[in-house]
Design a protein around this motif. Structure first.
Motif, PDB file in Angstrom:
ATOM      1  N   UNK A 100       0.916  -1.245   0.149  1.00 46.43           N
ATOM      2  CA  UNK A 100      -0.034   0.231  -0.019  1.00 46.43           C
ATOM      3  C   UNK A 100       0.843   1.277  -0.164  1.00 46.43           C
ATOM      4  N   UNK A 101       2.071   1.217   0.526  1.00 42.76           N
ATOM      5  CA  UNK A 101       2.780   2.463   0.773  1.00 42.76           C
ATOM      6  C   UNK A 101       4.081   2.503   0.074  1.00 42.76           C
ATOM      7  N   UNK A 102       4.754   1.479  -0.496  1.00 39.18           N
ATOM      8  CA  UNK A 102       5.923   1.657  -1.244  1.00 39.18           C
ATOM      9  C   UNK A 102       5.836   1.859  -2.683  1.00 39.18           C
ATOM     10  N   UNK A 103       5.301   0.778  -3.350  1.00 41.19           N
ATOM     11  CA  UNK A 103       5.371   0.889  -4.601  1.00 41.19           C
ATOM     12  C   UNK A 103       4.297   1.514  -5.437  1.00 41.19           C
TER      13      UNK A 103
ATOM     14  N   UNK B 220       9.129   4.279  -2.970  1.00 40.72           N
ATOM     15  CA  UNK B 220       9.248   5.459  -1.886  1.00 40.72           C
ATOM     16  C   UNK B 220       9.370   4.906  -0.512  1.00 40.72           C
ATOM     17  N   UNK B 221      10.329   4.792   0.371  1.00 40.51           N
ATOM     18  CA  UNK B 221      10.229   4.091   1.491  1.00 40.51           C
ATOM     19  C   UNK B 221      10.984   5.023   2.711  1.00 40.51           C
ATOM     20  N   UNK B 222      11.477   4.506   3.741  1.00 42.68           N
ATOM     21  CA  UNK B 222      11.960   5.168   4.696  1.00 42.68           C
ATOM     22  C   UNK B 222      10.932   5.860   5.376  1.00 42.68           C
ATOM     23  N   UNK B 223      11.013   7.037   5.498  1.00 41.81           N
ATOM     24  CA  UNK B 223      10.040   7.948   6.213  1.00 41.81           C
ATOM     25  C   UNK B 223       9.554   9.011   5.345  1.00 41.81           C
ATOM     26  N   UNK B 224       9.357   8.509   4.048  1.00 42.54           N
ATOM     27  CA  UNK B 224       8.611   9.270   2.869  1.00 42.54           C
ATOM     28  C   UNK B 224       7.670   9.804   3.178  1.00 42.54           C
TER      29      UNK B 224
ATOM     30  N   UNK C 270      14.214  14.765   3.835  1.00 38.02           N
ATOM     31  CA  UNK C 270      15.514  14.324   4.507  1.00 38.02           C
ATOM     32  C   UNK C 270      15.323  12.971   5.035  1.00 38.02           C
ATOM     33  N   UNK C 271      14.401  12.539   5.512  1.00 38.45           N
ATOM     34  CA  UNK C 271      14.166  10.948   5.948  1.00 38.45           C
ATOM     35  C   UNK C 271      13.765   9.974   4.700  1.00 38.45           C
ATOM     36  N   UNK C 272      13.708  10.376   3.809  1.00 34.27           N
ATOM     37  CA  UNK C 272      13.194   9.320   2.582  1.00 34.27           C
ATOM     38  C   UNK C 272      14.129   8.809   2.267  1.00 34.27           C
ATOM     39  N   UNK C 273      13.907   7.760   1.331  1.00 30.98           N
ATOM     40  CA  UNK C 273      14.482   6.847   0.236  1.00 30.98           C
ATOM     41  C   UNK C 273      13.740   6.489  -0.775  1.00 30.98           C
ATOM     42  N   UNK C 274      14.340   7.036  -2.099  1.00 29.68           N
ATOM     43  CA  UNK C 274      13.308   6.638  -3.260  1.00 29.68           C
ATOM     44  C   UNK C 274      14.278   6.284  -4.371  1.00 29.68           C
TER      45      UNK C 274
ATOM     46  N   UNK D  70      18.336   6.847  -7.814  1.00 28.52           N
ATOM     47  CA  UNK D  70      18.014   6.514  -6.424  1.00 28.52           C
ATOM     48  C   UNK D  70      18.596   7.464  -5.444  1.00 28.52           C
ATOM     49  N   UNK D  71      18.030   7.639  -4.332  1.00 27.75           N
ATOM     50  CA  UNK D  71      18.555   8.340  -3.261  1.00 27.75           C
ATOM     51  C   UNK D  71      18.309   8.012  -1.922  1.00 27.75           C
ATOM     52  N   UNK D  72      18.902   7.961  -0.977  1.00 30.77           N
ATOM     53  CA  UNK D  72      19.114   7.414   0.484  1.00 30.77           C
ATOM     54  C   UNK D  72      18.949   8.995   1.255  1.00 30.77           C
ATOM     55  N   UNK D  73      18.000   9.290   1.899  1.00 29.15           N
ATOM     56  CA  UNK D  73      18.274  10.599   2.512  1.00 29.15           C
ATOM     57  C   UNK D  73      19.052  10.395   3.678  1.00 29.15           C
ATOM     58  N   UNK D  74      19.603  11.356   4.299  1.00 25.25           N
ATOM     59  CA  UNK D  74      20.631  11.217   5.493  1.00 25.25           C
ATOM     60  C   UNK D  74      19.861  10.915   6.760  1.00 25.25           C
ATOM     61  N   UNK D  75      18.367  11.178   6.723  1.00 21.87           N
ATOM     62  CA  UNK D  75      17.570  10.633   7.805  1.00 21.87           C
ATOM     63  C   UNK D  75      17.254   9.303   7.803  1.00 21.87           C
ATOM     64  N   UNK D  76      17.409   8.363   6.703  1.00 22.17           N
ATOM     65  CA  UNK D  76      17.008   6.887   6.635  1.00 22.17           C
ATOM     66  C   UNK D  76      17.599   6.378   7.810  1.00 22.17           C
ATOM     67  N   UNK D  77      17.046   5.185   8.293  1.00 22.31           N
ATOM     68  CA  UNK D  77      17.575   4.332   9.192  1.00 22.31           C
ATOM     69  C   UNK D  77      18.630   3.376   8.699  1.00 22.31           C
TER      70      UNK D  77
END
Length: 273
Positions: A28-31, A42-46, A78-82, A93-100
């Motif tokens: 429901x959330x990522x793809x 769209x993952x992490x805290x996007x 800043x917390x997203x990953x896409x 693609x990019x992994x935000x600096x706030x990703x876990x």
């Protein structure tokens, strides 16, 4: 909190994504995907609306690199990953600096793997290797990559859900919505394995593999598939027995009569003449 893979099949032009996570209903959330446009993870805290926004950008002519660059500079992301992939096979693609942590992404030829809160740094390389080595349809190669990620540790918190989405290279139309595969496991102790089961069932439907469906379809429909399987192999007695079992169930005789013109059931009828 998630690991995923996006890829394009250079032979068919199909685009797809496979994803798994220790959250409820990750499908429901990522793809997000749009036939003839692209696919995004769209993952992490996007932000929840980022997926449709990225697809709209692709449809409007922006490149994946443009869209990822803009998101990377947005203060609220800043917390997203896409990851963004278009119909030409361009990917960014990019992994935000706030990703876990452990987190990151790996770009390949017309593909990308990405994840955060991973159990091991080995997860993403394992996915990339599996995707490159796998054969068959795009959906099966995506599943191979997802399985490799899970086998390498997957989400550090555990397992709950998974999803597989594949779309065609042409825009949707009234005759064809462009969706080739859309399978989800929303809550399971082994969602990637369950997703493989669903993919096997879908392939059996698509390829008219009635022998498989006679075993694995829901109980109420197994006699129907047993009759169709018997028809395929020319087994008259087995087909007759399966149809008799169907007709003994309330409502099925009327359904069989209504479906008399269906080409699949016509084969059974010809066999029993």
């Amino acid at each position: 909190m998630t690991f995923s893979v996006v890829a394009r099949d250079p032979a068919t032009g199909e685009l797809g994504i496979a994803v798994s996570s220790c959250v409820l209903a990750v499908g429901r959330a990522v793809p997000s995907a749009r036939p003839g446009v692209g696919v995004v993870a769209v993952q992490a805290r996007s932000r929840r609306g980022l997926g449709p926004s990225l697809l709209a950008g692709l449809a409007g002519g922006a490149t994946p690199a443009d869209l990822v660059r803009a998101a990377a500079h947005a203060a609220e992301d800043v917390d997203r990953q896409i990851a963004v992939l278009d119909t030409a096979g361009r990917v960014a693609a990019d992994t935000g600096r706030g990703s876990f942590p452990v987190c990151g992404h790996l770009l390949g030829e017309q593909c990308s793997v990405q994840g955060n809160m991973l159990a091991s740094p080995d997860v993403l390389p394992a996915m990339a290797r599996a995707l490159a080595a796998a054969g068959g349809a795009l959906a099966d190669r995506l599943l191979a990559a997802l399985t490799a990620g899970q086998d390498a540790g997957g989400d550090v918190r555990g397992r709950q859900s998974a999803a597989l989405l594949v779309v065609g290279p042409e825009p949707a139309s009234d005759e064809d919505d462009g969706v080739r595969v859309n399978l989800r496991v929303d809550d399971s102790g082994d969602p990637v394995a369950q997703l493989r089961v669903l993919r096997r069932l879908q392939r059996a439907h698509d390829e008219r593999d009635y022998e498989t469906l006679a075993v694995f379809a829901p109980e109420g429909a197994r006699d129907l598939y047993a009759a169709l399987a018997a028809s395929q192999r020319g087994d008259r007695e087995a087909a007759r027995a399966a149809l008799a079992a169907l007709r003994a169930r309330p409502g099925w005789s009327a359904w069989l009569a209504a479906m008399a013109g269906d080409d699949r059931l016509a084969g059974v009828s010809r066999l029993l003449r």
